[in-house]
Design a protein around this motif. Structure first.
Motif, PDB file in Angstrom:
ATOM      1  N   VAL A 320      16.932 -36.220  50.867  1.00 41.86           N
ATOM      2  CA  VAL A 320      16.800 -37.679  50.852  1.00 41.86           C
ATOM      3  C   VAL A 320      18.162 -38.328  51.092  1.00 41.86           C
ATOM      4  O   VAL A 320      18.286 -39.311  51.827  1.00 41.86           O
ATOM      5  CB  VAL A 320      16.200 -38.150  49.511  1.00 41.86           C
ATOM      6  N   ALA A 321      19.199 -37.751  50.485  1.00 44.79           N
ATOM      7  CA  ALA A 321      20.541 -38.337  50.584  1.00 44.79           C
ATOM      8  C   ALA A 321      21.090 -38.287  52.002  1.00 44.79           C
ATOM      9  O   ALA A 321      21.775 -39.219  52.440  1.00 44.79           O
ATOM     10  CB  ALA A 321      21.492 -37.620  49.628  1.00 44.79           C
ATOM     11  N   ILE A 322      20.809 -37.211  52.730  1.00 41.74           N
ATOM     12  CA  ILE A 322      21.393 -37.062  54.063  1.00 41.74           C
ATOM     13  C   ILE A 322      20.424 -37.484  55.162  1.00 41.74           C
ATOM     14  O   ILE A 322      20.707 -37.301  56.342  1.00 41.74           O
ATOM     15  CB  ILE A 322      21.858 -35.611  54.303  1.00 41.74           C
ATOM     16  N   GLU A 362      26.459 -28.894  41.402  1.00 38.14           N
ATOM     17  CA  GLU A 362      25.705 -29.296  42.587  1.00 38.14           C
ATOM     18  C   GLU A 362      24.917 -30.573  42.323  1.00 38.14           C
ATOM     19  O   GLU A 362      24.804 -31.440  43.196  1.00 38.14           O
ATOM     20  CB  GLU A 362      24.757 -28.168  43.003  1.00 38.14           C
ATOM     21  N   ALA A 363      24.380 -30.701  41.115  1.00 37.69           N
ATOM     22  CA  ALA A 363      23.639 -31.922  40.759  1.00 37.69           C
ATOM     23  C   ALA A 363      24.551 -33.142  40.833  1.00 37.69           C
ATOM     24  O   ALA A 363      24.166 -34.192  41.365  1.00 37.69           O
ATOM     25  CB  ALA A 363      23.043 -31.783  39.356  1.00 37.69           C
ATOM     26  N   TRP A 367      24.218 -36.238  43.475  1.00 36.88           N
ATOM     27  CA  TRP A 367      24.128 -37.600  42.935  1.00 36.88           C
ATOM     28  C   TRP A 367      25.152 -38.506  43.618  1.00 36.88           C
ATOM     29  O   TRP A 367      24.832 -39.638  44.016  1.00 36.88           O
ATOM     30  CB  TRP A 367      24.353 -37.554  41.426  1.00 36.88           C
ATOM     31  N   LYS A 368      26.368 -38.026  43.791  1.00 39.74           N
ATOM     32  CA  LYS A 368      27.390 -38.818  44.482  1.00 39.74           C
ATOM     33  C   LYS A 368      27.017 -39.018  45.951  1.00 39.74           C
ATOM     34  O   LYS A 368      27.277 -40.074  46.534  1.00 39.74           O
ATOM     35  CB  LYS A 368      28.751 -38.128  44.365  1.00 39.74           C
ATOM     36  N   ARG A 369      26.394 -38.001  46.538  1.00 33.56           N
ATOM     37  CA  ARG A 369      25.969 -38.117  47.936  1.00 33.56           C
ATOM     38  C   ARG A 369      24.885 -39.182  48.088  1.00 33.56           C
ATOM     39  O   ARG A 369      24.831 -39.893  49.095  1.00 33.56           O
ATOM     40  CB  ARG A 369      25.470 -36.756  48.422  1.00 33.56           C
ATOM     41  N   LEU A 370      24.033 -39.305  47.094  1.00 27.98           N
ATOM     42  CA  LEU A 370      23.026 -40.370  47.109  1.00 27.98           C
ATOM     43  C   LEU A 370      23.699 -41.738  47.054  1.00 27.98           C
ATOM     44  O   LEU A 370      23.254 -42.691  47.701  1.00 27.98           O
ATOM     45  CB  LEU A 370      22.066 -40.202  45.936  1.00 27.98           C
ATOM     46  N   GLN A 422      27.515 -49.250  39.986  1.00 29.15           N
ATOM     47  CA  GLN A 422      28.009 -47.886  39.827  1.00 29.15           C
ATOM     48  C   GLN A 422      28.300 -47.262  41.187  1.00 29.15           C
ATOM     49  O   GLN A 422      29.290 -46.546  41.361  1.00 29.15           O
ATOM     50  CB  GLN A 422      26.949 -47.066  39.080  1.00 29.15           C
ATOM     51  N   VAL A 423      27.450 -47.548  42.163  1.00 27.91           N
ATOM     52  CA  VAL A 423      27.630 -47.009  43.509  1.00 27.91           C
ATOM     53  C   VAL A 423      28.889 -47.566  44.157  1.00 27.91           C
ATOM     54  O   VAL A 423      29.649 -46.841  44.807  1.00 27.91           O
ATOM     55  CB  VAL A 423      26.391 -47.331  44.378  1.00 27.91           C
ATOM     56  N   PHE A 424      29.129 -48.868  43.963  1.00 25.94           N
ATOM     57  CA  PHE A 424      30.217 -49.534  44.675  1.00 25.94           C
ATOM     58  C   PHE A 424      31.522 -49.599  43.881  1.00 25.94           C
ATOM     59  O   PHE A 424      32.505 -50.139  44.377  1.00 25.94           O
ATOM     60  CB  PHE A 424      29.801 -50.961  45.062  1.00 25.94           C
ATOM     61  N   GLU A 425      31.538 -49.059  42.664  1.00 23.39           N
ATOM     62  CA  GLU A 425      32.715 -49.249  41.815  1.00 23.39           C
ATOM     63  C   GLU A 425      33.972 -48.630  42.411  1.00 23.39           C
ATOM     64  O   GLU A 425      35.084 -49.122  42.189  1.00 23.39           O
ATOM     65  CB  GLU A 425      32.460 -48.681  40.418  1.00 23.39           C
ATOM     66  N   ASP A 426      33.830 -47.550  43.177  1.00 24.90           N
ATOM     67  CA  ASP A 426      34.996 -46.915  43.793  1.00 24.90           C
ATOM     68  C   ASP A 426      35.164 -47.315  45.254  1.00 24.90           C
ATOM     69  O   ASP A 426      36.005 -46.762  45.962  1.00 24.90           O
ATOM     70  CB  ASP A 426      34.869 -45.387  43.711  1.00 24.90           C
ATOM     71  N   TYR A 427      34.346 -48.270  45.695  1.00 23.85           N
ATOM     72  CA  TYR A 427      34.349 -48.644  47.107  1.00 23.85           C
ATOM     73  C   TYR A 427      35.532 -49.543  47.439  1.00 23.85           C
ATOM     74  O   TYR A 427      36.116 -49.475  48.504  1.00 23.85           O
ATOM     75  CB  TYR A 427      33.031 -49.355  47.433  1.00 23.85           C
ATOM     76  N   GLY A 428      35.884 -50.416  46.478  1.00 27.36           N
ATOM     77  CA  GLY A 428      37.051 -51.271  46.651  1.00 27.36           C
ATOM     78  C   GLY A 428      36.850 -52.351  47.688  1.00 27.36           C
ATOM     79  O   GLY A 428      35.769 -52.538  48.246  1.00 27.36           O
TER      80      GLY A 428
END
Length: 636
Positions: A320-322, A362-363, A367-370, A422-428
């Motif tokens: 799903v992620a890729i 791997e989990a 999760w980060k890849r999602l 949470q997804v965008f917190e490291d996006y800057g």
């Protein structure tokens, strides 16, 4: 000390002397030391009588092995399950214990040829005993699994597993046609995950533990783990299968239609929760009980049991992620992201040992890849807005589909605000440098939303230029601007963008209103403007007034005819426009008519030139912006 025990003691002393003595002189010295310690260790006893003592010791070992061979062979060669009788199983385990002890006791004398020959026989006996224990272990696992099978009804207390399985009755006619009246097990909804399954009876678990203890002691721990894991793995995979989750490769997931994939994601979410919160913890508990006292064997067995099912769950999430990053997939991918995020503590608790920690890692990676996929979807949304062509104008200046799509999309997305932050917190802010100064204290998600709104506004401004009539251009901008403000208010999207943003864009809508009014009605108001210098003669004034009234009637009718087909979707905005027009038009028109009626040359014939009364003007204004079919759209 018995004679047999003394012979063993002398054999040990003789072995020490021979082993430590690198030459004859050293051996003599060691013999002397032992002789001084105990007379039985004299050189005569250790050397001259050595051969005789060795012979007697080996004879004793040989006798013990023959006795054990008879006892063990009776069970190894039997076709009857040993564990069918408690006395037989206890006797067999006692014999195995004695054999293991004998091998351990004599193993340090393996350099002696006679002892080595006996040990070879003992190892062969031990191997046969272990093979039989392995068979008994497998048989107990299978029989225990059958007695606690999945098809039992847990509500009647017949299954200790308490898994949420039940049966659906097919239509009677269908059963008659198929000739099959078996009940088909299906998964029922799970609401309480505070469940631990005892998939095997307690007595069986104790028997398995006793066998495992002997196999580990005999050096067959891995073989025991493999038998255990093969049986439990089958049970676990069947349990997950009955939750409706298919085994799909990444390629198969990518080839699925979106509706089918949505259904599969729903099944994956349920299966993942049941697996990580019920099935895997229950397997961990069972492993710890069967291999109690042997932590490494328990960890290895648990990994072997759960690895395949865990990888199946993770591979689906990875697929799903890729996969496609089409914007409509955001919400289901968010579901997968949130499910995996919420299950990370379970992965931490279950898969932290040396054998299975890679599954936990791997989990986290998937999760980060999602999260990366979600960011990619927002980038695709940006591209969708940029690529939306400014070719065809929306009839009547109504709400553009791109506005409705983007605003409803963002509003729905922001219901998952916590996850998106949470997804965008490291996006800057590195990808949005021009917004950095404007939103110095904003979160990355706020910046992302502001950026998308700016793209949408730029796109709408480009589309507004398609309209040749400036007034209609501003009606279009009013409609879409008003919709944007309304969708932003009282929502998580509005919280992210902030009150200042909302006030600023509400002011923009008011400015569009002013521009519309000026571009559309200033000409009409100019016609009604009266010449106050009084330079015209009486007959010239009458003629000029009649021309002005005629021009007003024509211009007013033209505007009303055109703008009655225009559309303002919001009733409140439509009312605001109507009221503002009345405020500027009715007083000017009233003054003009009063002046017109006061011209002496027109006299009592003035009314025949007046086409619109005040109420007529109001009525025509009320008919504005009602739109025609195809121009209104929906305001949802």
């Amino acid at each position: 000390m018995s004679e047999n025990g003394e012979e063993k003691l002398l054999a040990v002393a003789r072995h020490i002397a021979k082993t430590l003595g690198h030459n004859n002189t050293m051996s003599d010295d060691i013999f002397q030391i032992l002789s001084n310690f105990d007379g039985r260790f004299s050189r005569e006893n250790l050397s001259e009588k050595g051969a005789e003592a060795d012979s007697r010791a080996c004879a004793a070992l040989d006798h013990s092995l023959k006795t054990l061979d008879r006892r063990i062979s009776n069970y190894v060669s039997s076709d009857r399950p040993i564990w069918a009788d408690a006395a037989d199983s206890a006797a067999f385990l006692d014999a195995v214990d004695e054999l293991v002890a004998a091998v351990a006791e004599w193993n340090h004398l393996a350099s002696d040829k006679a002892v080595a020959a006996c040990l070879v026989r003992a190892e062969d006996m031990l191997q046969h005993a272990m093979f039989r224990l392995e068979d008994e272990f497998r048989s107990l696992m299978e029989r225990g699994g059958e007695s606690f099978g999945l098809t039992r009804d847990p509500r009647h207390g017949e299954s200790a597993e308490n898994l949420p399985f039940d049966s659906e009755d097919d239509d009677d006619d269908e059963e008659a046609r198929n000739g099959d009246d078996e009940q088909i097990p299906v998964a029922l909804p799970v609401t309480d995950f505070d469940i631990i399954i005892d998939a095997l009876p307690a007595g069986t678990i104790n028997d398995l533990h006793e066998i495992a203890k002997r196999m580990v002691a005999g050096g067959f721990g891995k073989e025991c783990s493999h038998v255990y894991s093969s049986c439990r793995r089958e049970f676990l995979e069947e349990s997950i299968s009955r939750l409706g989750l298919q085994k799909l490769s990444i390629e198969e997931v990518h080839k699925m239609t979106w509706p089918d994939l949505e259904d599969e994601i729903e099944k994956w979410i349920k299966a993942s929760n049941v697996a990580l919160k019920i099935l895997f913890p229950s397997e961990r508990r069972l492993c710890d009980r069967v291999f109690f006292g042997f932590a490494s064997a328990a960890d290895f067995s648990f990994m072997e049991v759960c690895r395949g099912s865990a990888i199946q769950l993770l591979n689906f999430a990875d697929a799903v992620a890729i996969g496609s990053r089409s914007p409509e997939r955001l919400f289901r991918i968010l579901d997968v992201f949130e499910t995996l995020r919420d299950l990370i503590p379970e992965f931490d608790a279950l898969f932290s040992d040396q054998f299975s920690v890679s599954l936990r890692n791997e989990a986290v990676t998937i999760w980060k890849r999602l999260g990366e996929a979600i960011r990619g979807i927002f980038m695709e949304l940006e591209n969708l807005i940029r690529r939306d062509p400014a070719k065809m104008a929306v009839p009547g200046g109504g709400l553009h589909p791109i506005t409705r799509y983007v605003m409803n999309y963002l509003r729905a997305a922001c219901r998952s605000r916590q996850s998106l932050e949470q997804v965008f917190e490291d996006y800057g802010l590195k990808d949005y440098p021009k917004l950095d100064d404007r939103l110095p204290n904003s979160s990355s998600l706020s910046v992302q939303m502001d950026w998308i709104m700016e793209l949408l506004e730029s796109n709408l401004e480009a589309k507004s230029k398609i309209y040749k009539d400036p007034a209609l251009c501003y009606v279009f901008l009013m409609n879409n601007g008003r919709y944007i403000v309304q969708k932003t208010k009282d929502s998580e999207l509005g919280t992210l963008l902030g009150d200042d943003w909302i006030r600023k864009h509400a002011a923009k809508v008011r400015q569009f209103h002013v521009h519309y009014q000026r571009s559309s009605w200033n000409k009409v108001l100019g016609i009604l403007k009266l010449d106050s210098n009084g330079s015209l003669p009486p007959n010239g004034l009458a003629k000029a007034m009649k021309e002005k009234l005629k021009s007003f009637n024509a211009a007013f009718e033209e505007i009303c005819r055109d703008q009655s087909s225009w559309f303002v979707f919001d009733e409140q905005l439509r009312e605001e426009i109507r009221i503002s027009l009345e405020k500027i038009l009715l007083p000017a028109y009233g003054n003009f008519i009063a002046r017109f009626q006061g011209v002496p040359e027109l006299g009592k014939h003035a009314d025949k030139y007046i086409k619109f009364g005040t109420e007529d003007i109001q009525s025509r204004l009320n008919d504005l912006f009602q739109g025609s079919s195809g121009s209104t759209g929906s305001r949802k």
